[in-house]
Design a protein around this motif. Structure first.
Motif, mmCIF file in Angstrom:
data_model
loop_
_atom_site.group_PDB
_atom_site.id
_atom_site.type_symbol
_atom_site.label_atom_id
_atom_site.label_comp_id
_atom_site.label_asym_id
_atom_site.label_seq_id
_atom_site.Cartn_x
_atom_site.Cartn_y
_atom_site.Cartn_z
ATOM 1 N N ALA A 9 0.831 -1.172 -0.131
ATOM 2 C CA ALA A 9 0.200 -0.051 0.001
ATOM 3 C C ALA A 9 0.772 1.121 0.001
ATOM 4 N N LEU A 10 2.063 1.182 0.494
ATOM 5 C CA LEU A 10 2.891 2.308 0.749
ATOM 6 C C LEU A 10 3.645 2.407 -0.710
ATOM 7 N N ASN A 11 3.692 1.609 -1.464
ATOM 8 C CA ASN A 11 4.224 1.746 -2.852
ATOM 9 C C ASN A 11 3.464 0.927 -3.944
ATOM 10 N N LEU A 12 2.298 1.380 -4.398
ATOM 11 C CA LEU A 12 1.563 0.619 -5.086
ATOM 12 C C LEU A 12 1.941 0.588 -6.454
ATOM 13 N N PRO A 13 1.846 -0.786 -6.821
ATOM 14 C CA PRO A 13 2.425 -1.159 -8.165
ATOM 15 C C PRO A 13 1.720 -0.713 -9.705
ATOM 16 N N TYR A 14 1.044 0.643 -9.518
ATOM 17 C CA TYR A 14 0.336 1.087 -10.378
ATOM 18 C C TYR A 14 0.624 2.304 -10.949
ATOM 19 N N PRO A 15 0.510 2.670 -12.245
ATOM 20 C CA PRO A 15 0.827 3.966 -12.868
ATOM 21 C C PRO A 15 0.085 5.152 -12.183
ATOM 22 N N ASP A 16 0.695 6.241 -12.392
ATOM 23 C CA ASP A 16 -0.131 7.448 -11.944
ATOM 24 C C ASP A 16 -1.562 7.839 -12.559
ATOM 25 N N GLY A 17 -2.672 8.132 -11.925
ATOM 26 C CA GLY A 17 -3.757 8.429 -12.416
ATOM 27 C C GLY A 17 -4.474 7.311 -13.074
ATOM 28 N N SER A 18 -4.365 6.289 -12.541
ATOM 29 C CA SER A 18 -4.860 4.858 -13.396
ATOM 30 C C SER A 18 -6.033 4.370 -12.706
ATOM 31 N N PHE A 19 -6.694 5.134 -11.627
ATOM 32 C CA PHE A 19 -8.019 4.528 -11.159
ATOM 33 C C PHE A 19 -9.012 5.702 -10.867
ATOM 34 N N ASP A 20 -10.249 5.469 -11.080
ATOM 35 C CA ASP A 20 -11.101 6.641 -10.944
ATOM 36 C C ASP A 20 -11.807 6.605 -9.182
ATOM 37 N N SER A 21 -11.473 5.404 -8.454
ATOM 38 C CA SER A 21 -11.680 5.378 -7.026
ATOM 39 C C SER A 21 -10.816 4.523 -6.623
ATOM 40 N N VAL A 22 -10.497 5.101 -5.189
ATOM 41 C CA VAL A 22 -9.709 4.014 -4.312
ATOM 42 C C VAL A 22 -10.199 3.899 -3.071
ATOM 43 N N THR A 23 -10.296 2.549 -2.620
ATOM 44 C CA THR A 23 -11.087 2.341 -1.351
ATOM 45 C C THR A 23 -10.099 1.638 -0.380
ATOM 46 N N CYS A 24 -10.433 1.698 0.906
ATOM 47 C CA CYS A 24 -9.581 1.007 1.860
ATOM 48 C C CYS A 24 -10.462 0.865 3.031
ATOM 49 N N ALA A 25 -10.836 -0.594 3.123
ATOM 50 C CA ALA A 25 -11.769 -0.887 4.497
ATOM 51 C C ALA A 25 -11.197 -1.557 5.726
ATOM 52 N N PHE A 26 -10.941 -1.023 6.489
ATOM 53 C CA PHE A 26 -10.331 -1.556 8.023
ATOM 54 C C PHE A 26 -8.928 -1.878 7.693
ATOM 55 N N GLY A 27 -8.385 -1.376 6.876
ATOM 56 C CA GLY A 27 -6.594 -1.688 6.713
ATOM 57 C C GLY A 27 -5.821 -0.631 6.922
ATOM 58 N N PHE A 28 -6.549 0.745 6.639
ATOM 59 C CA PHE A 28 -5.601 2.079 6.862
ATOM 60 C C PHE A 28 -4.802 2.045 7.834
ATOM 61 N N ARG A 29 -5.312 1.748 9.150
ATOM 62 C CA ARG A 29 -4.634 1.969 10.623
ATOM 63 C C ARG A 29 -3.521 0.886 10.506
ATOM 64 N N ASN A 30 -3.321 -0.104 9.935
ATOM 65 C CA ASN A 30 -2.322 -0.951 9.771
ATOM 66 C C ASN A 30 -1.247 -0.489 8.912
ATOM 67 N N PHE A 31 -1.298 0.554 8.200
ATOM 68 C CA PHE A 31 -0.235 1.342 7.447
ATOM 69 C C PHE A 31 1.021 1.649 8.430
ATOM 70 N N ALA A 32 1.989 1.488 7.926
ATOM 71 C CA ALA A 32 3.160 1.891 8.506
ATOM 72 C C ALA A 32 3.690 3.546 8.526
ATOM 73 N N ASP A 33 2.932 4.285 7.645
ATOM 74 C CA ASP A 33 3.032 5.712 7.258
ATOM 75 C C ASP A 33 1.774 6.039 6.889
ATOM 76 N N TYR A 34 0.885 6.807 7.528
ATOM 77 C CA TYR A 34 -0.319 7.193 7.046
ATOM 78 C C TYR A 34 -0.266 8.198 5.753
ATOM 79 N N ALA A 35 0.565 9.236 6.010
ATOM 80 C CA ALA A 35 0.890 10.365 5.010
ATOM 81 C C ALA A 35 1.453 9.446 3.680
ATOM 82 N N ARG A 36 2.200 8.620 3.805
ATOM 83 C CA ARG A 36 2.728 8.092 2.585
ATOM 84 C C ARG A 36 1.799 7.262 1.891
ATOM 85 N N GLY A 37 0.752 6.328 2.440
ATOM 86 C CA GLY A 37 -0.466 5.723 1.918
ATOM 87 C C GLY A 37 -1.290 6.599 1.462
#
Length: 242
Positions: free
Chosen positions: A116-144
């Motif tokens: 999640a902190l280094n997503l393997p997708y090009p810039d601008g490649s999605f119209d919607s991004v979601t995250c359900a009950f996983g964000f608090r597990n990120f090591a760095d919220y701002a980077r996510g």
């Protein structure tokens, strides 16, 4: 008998990625059952509300980050069969369960390994991004959040569904007691990993309050709003990339 994985650290700016990965790999086989039991099924309603926000502008491509066993990705696809839905997670064991569920429900989604902190997708490649009950597990919220912003197309939307820290008051105190004393016992009995279900309440208590998360999203560039669900047990944050 194999020892349970080390319980991850909680909060922002923590080197916890490997421990989180090992913990979820360990509890993957019983993860869905535990979600239903521990939330009394209420999490399904929360996901429906978040899905409505994520699909409000009929996105062509949707990325569900930290998709786990793909509950949210499958709900997205069920409600928007014309959208391409991709779920990303760094725990292969969870993704394999998600693929089995997708096949059983005849829903065509792609589930891919990714950080999640280094997503393997090009810039601008999605119209919607979601995250359900996983964000608090990120090591760095701002980077996510910066990764969400990067992979979103202009006009795209990010939707985060999370557990905020319990609010002050009677209901918040009752929920805090349940989270800290009841949930770990039930979770430990069902999963065999008590540490995973002491991590859950600790990670929630260490998570930013809703307004603070909204501030982080605004600092990233999102036009942000949020609302609380079920007396503040859960919260939906919506960020639009204008």
């Amino acid at each position: 008998m194999t020892a349970a994985p080390k319980k991850p650290s909680v909060g922002d700016k923590q080197d916890k990625g490997g421990d989180v990965q090992a913990m979820f790999a360990d509890i993957a086989p019983r993860y869905d059952l535990l979600n239903r039991v521990l939330s009394l099924g209420v999490d399904r309603g929360w996901r429906r509300e978040a899905t409505r926000e994520a699909l409000a502008f009929a996105p062509a491509r949707v990325l569900d980050v930290a998709t786990g066993t793909a509950d949210f990705a499958l709900e997205l696809k069920r409600r928007a069969p014309e959208s391409e839905v991709i779920g990303s997670d760094f725990v292969p064991q969870m993704l394999e369960i998600g693929r089995t569920k997708a096949a059983a429900r005849h829903l065509d989604i792609r589930l891919e390994e990714g950080d999640a902190l280094n997503l393997p997708y090009p810039d601008g490649s999605f119209d919607s991004v979601t995250c359900a009950f996983g964000f608090r597990n990120f090591a760095d919220y701002a980077r996510g959040l910066s990764e969400f912003w990067r992979v979103l197309a202009p006009g795209g939307r990010a939707v985060i569904l999370e557990f905020p820290p319990p609010r002050a008051g009677l209901f918040g105190n009752l929920f805090r007691f349940y989270f800290q004393h009841v949930l770990p016992r039930i979770g430990g009995l069902i999963s065999g990993n008590a540490g995973a279900y002491t991590y859950l309440p600790e990670s929630v208590l260490a998570f930013p309050p809703p307004e603070r998360l909204a501030d982080l999203m605004r600092a990233t560039g999102f036009r942000t709003r949020y609302r609380l669900l079920s007396f503040g047990i859960a919260a939906i944050h919506v960020g639009d990339k204008l």
